[in-house]
Enzyme design. Structure first.
Site, short mmCIF file in Angstrom:
data_model
loop_
_atom_site.label_atom_id
_atom_site.label_comp_id
_atom_site.label_asym_id
_atom_site.label_seq_id
_atom_site.Cartn_x
_atom_site.Cartn_y
_atom_site.Cartn_z
CE LYS A 1 27.27 -5.14 -5.68
NZ LYS A 1 27.54 -4.14 -6.71
NE ARG B 1 -1.47 -2.46 2.77
CZ ARG B 1 -1.58 -3.75 2.45
NH1 ARG B 1 -2.68 -4.18 1.90
NH2 ARG B 1 -0.60 -4.60 2.69
CB THR B 2 3.33 2.59 2.42
OG1 THR B 2 2.52 2.06 3.47
CG2 THR B 2 3.86 3.95 2.80
NE ARG C 1 6.93 0.59 5.18
CZ ARG C 1 5.70 0.10 5.07
NH1 ARG C 1 5.53 -1.16 4.72
NH2 ARG C 1 4.65 0.85 5.31
CG HIS D 1 3.09 3.87 8.69
ND1 HIS D 1 3.29 4.73 7.63
CD2 HIS D 1 2.66 2.70 8.15
CE1 HIS D 1 2.99 4.10 6.51
NE2 HIS D 1 2.61 2.87 6.80
N1 CP Z 1 -0.37 -0.02 5.84
C1 CP Z 1 0.84 -0.31 5.30
O1 CP Z 1 1.85 0.30 5.69
O2 CP Z 1 0.83 -1.28 4.36
P1 CP Z 1 2.11 -1.73 3.52
O3 CP Z 1 3.04 -2.43 4.47
O4 CP Z 1 1.61 -2.65 2.45
O5 CP Z 1 2.76 -0.49 2.97
#
Ligand code: CP
Length: 306
Positions: free
Chosen positions: A83, A55-56, A105, A133
């Site tokens: 590496k 999603r993100t 992320r 998040h």
């Molecule tokens: N909600 C969320 O962060 O989903 P993803 O891990 O798929 O990005």
């Protein structure tokens, strides 16, 4: 806004409301036949994802393209990270190519803060370990406000693996700031120490937490972060804390059911609840694009970037 978006605490209440209001306008762009505006033309945005994401990563990329930014994804699995290159060295090499923003992320809490200290580019935290998040919490607030027309005074029950959840931390900061009555429920082994200091009510009984709730937000059992025996079995967890239609019936008649995804069906949520009439789970995903467009636009300077 500040240079970076690392935490909900980086935003004042007015800035949170500005993001939500701007996202309303951004959503309209996604409903046009040609879903593109020139707002971020000439800006370069790098998506640097060290952890899996559906999603993100996808919604940031769609948001960037709708705003006409030049966007690229670094696939960690095919980069020199394998590496042995450090996070800072990778970031400095990306910086040398002069991006304007890096969306990151990472599995380690604080990784986005580290990057923000060493990078000139604006850093957006797309999830750092068990910490935060922020764009997920913003899209959750947007979805709640869309359905309930307010957040102040709503009872929001957040249920599940609280300990390992960055979504919990960002949502608690945001929803309590906007006046929600936030309840949290989960097994004692999943209860973060001292969480009541953040202004939430703690209940070990999910039925109490969801009673008369306006919003039920389920959290995923994060099996990738479970380094110990937190629960006896997934089946027992579902019986004790899983969201079933019987439990949903304890909430308000117009309750909405949320989940940030990815879901473990039959573990934290029953399939008939996930797909049922109260579920807004796919709306959360759709709203993520508009909210991330708003964040990118505002961080780039808002109207000054036009
Ligand atoms: N909600 C969320 O962060 O989903 P993803 O891990 O798929 O990005």
């Amino acid at each position: 806004m500040k240079k970076d978006l690392l935490s909900i605490d980086d935003l004042s209440t007015d800035e949170i409301l500005l993001v939500l209001d701007t996202a309303e306008a951004m959503r309209e762009i996604g409903q046009r036949p040609i879903k593109k505006v020139p707002t971020l033309r000439g800006k370069t945005i790098v998506n640097l994802f060290y952890e899996p994401s559906t999603r993100t990563r996808t919604s940031f990329e769609i948001a960037e393209k709708r705003l006409s930014a030049d966007t690229l994804n670094i696939a960690v699995a095919t980069s020199s990270v394998l590496k042995g290159e450090t996070l800072v060295d990778t970031a400095m090499n990306i910086e040398a190519m002069a991006p304007d923003m890096i969306v990151m992320r990472h599995a380690s809490s604080g990784a986005a803060h580290l990057l923000a200290r060493v990078c000139r580019s604006r850093i957006i935290n797309a999830g750092d370990g068990m910490h935060e998040h922020p764009t997920q919490a913003l899209l959750d607030a947007f979805t709640i406000r869309e359905h309930k027309k307010r957040i102040d005074g709503l009872k929001v029950a957040i249920v599940g693996d609280l300990l390992h959840s960055r979504v919990l931390r960002s949502n608690v900061l945001l929803l309590t700031r906007l006046g929600a009555d936030v309840w949290v429920s989960g097994p004692p082994t999943f209860m973060p120490h001292g969480i009541e200091r953040f202004g939430v009510r703690v209940s070990p009984h999910v039925d109490e937490a969801v009673a008369d709730a306006d919003v039920i937000m389920m959290l995923r059992i994060q099996q990738e972060r479970l380094a110990g025996a937190f629960i006896p079995s997934l089946r027992e967890y579902f019986t004790t804390f899983g969201m079933t239609s019987e439990r949903v019936a304890r909430a308000k008649a117009d309750v909405i059911i949320m989940h940030p995804g990815p879901m473990n069906r039959g573990v934290e949520i029953a399939s008939d609840v996930a797909d049922g009439p109260y579920s807004v789970i796919l709306e959360q995903v759709a709203n993520g694009v508009a909210v991330r467009m708003a964040v990118l636009y505002l961080l780039a300077g808002g109207a000054d970037a036009d």
